[in-house]
Motif scaffolding. Structure first.
Motif: not given
Length: 80
Positions: A14-16, A68-74, A76-80
């Motif tokens: 998960s994202k968390t 992995e975070l990018k794959r989860l489709g986050d 978040d503005v920090l990830l771009g």
């Protein structure tokens, strides 16, 4: 019991769970920094080499977690 195991595996993906992994990995970087600083002050090249390899592992681990975070489709503005 298998339900609890499934929940634990789900949390890990998960994202968390990924954010938690990033935090603990980054926290480990502090230990490696201290190890490298001590090795340099003692002029211990073997311990310094160990710290460099550990730092490379941390950077690689963080890159994998970021992917992995990018794959989860986050979103978040920090990830771009």
């Amino acid at each position: 019991m298998s339900n609890a195991l499934a929940k634990a595996k789900g949390f890990k993906k998960s994202k968390t769970g990924t954010y938690l992994s990033i935090g603990t990995t980054a926290f480990g970087a502090l230990s490696v920094y201290k190890q490298a600083k001590k090795a340099r002050s003692e002029h211990d090249m073997l311990k310094l080499a160990d710290a460099v390899v550990s730092a490379a592992a941390i950077v690689t681990g963080l890159a994998i977690l970021y992917r992995e975070l990018k794959r989860l489709g986050d979103d978040d503005v920090l990830l771009g």
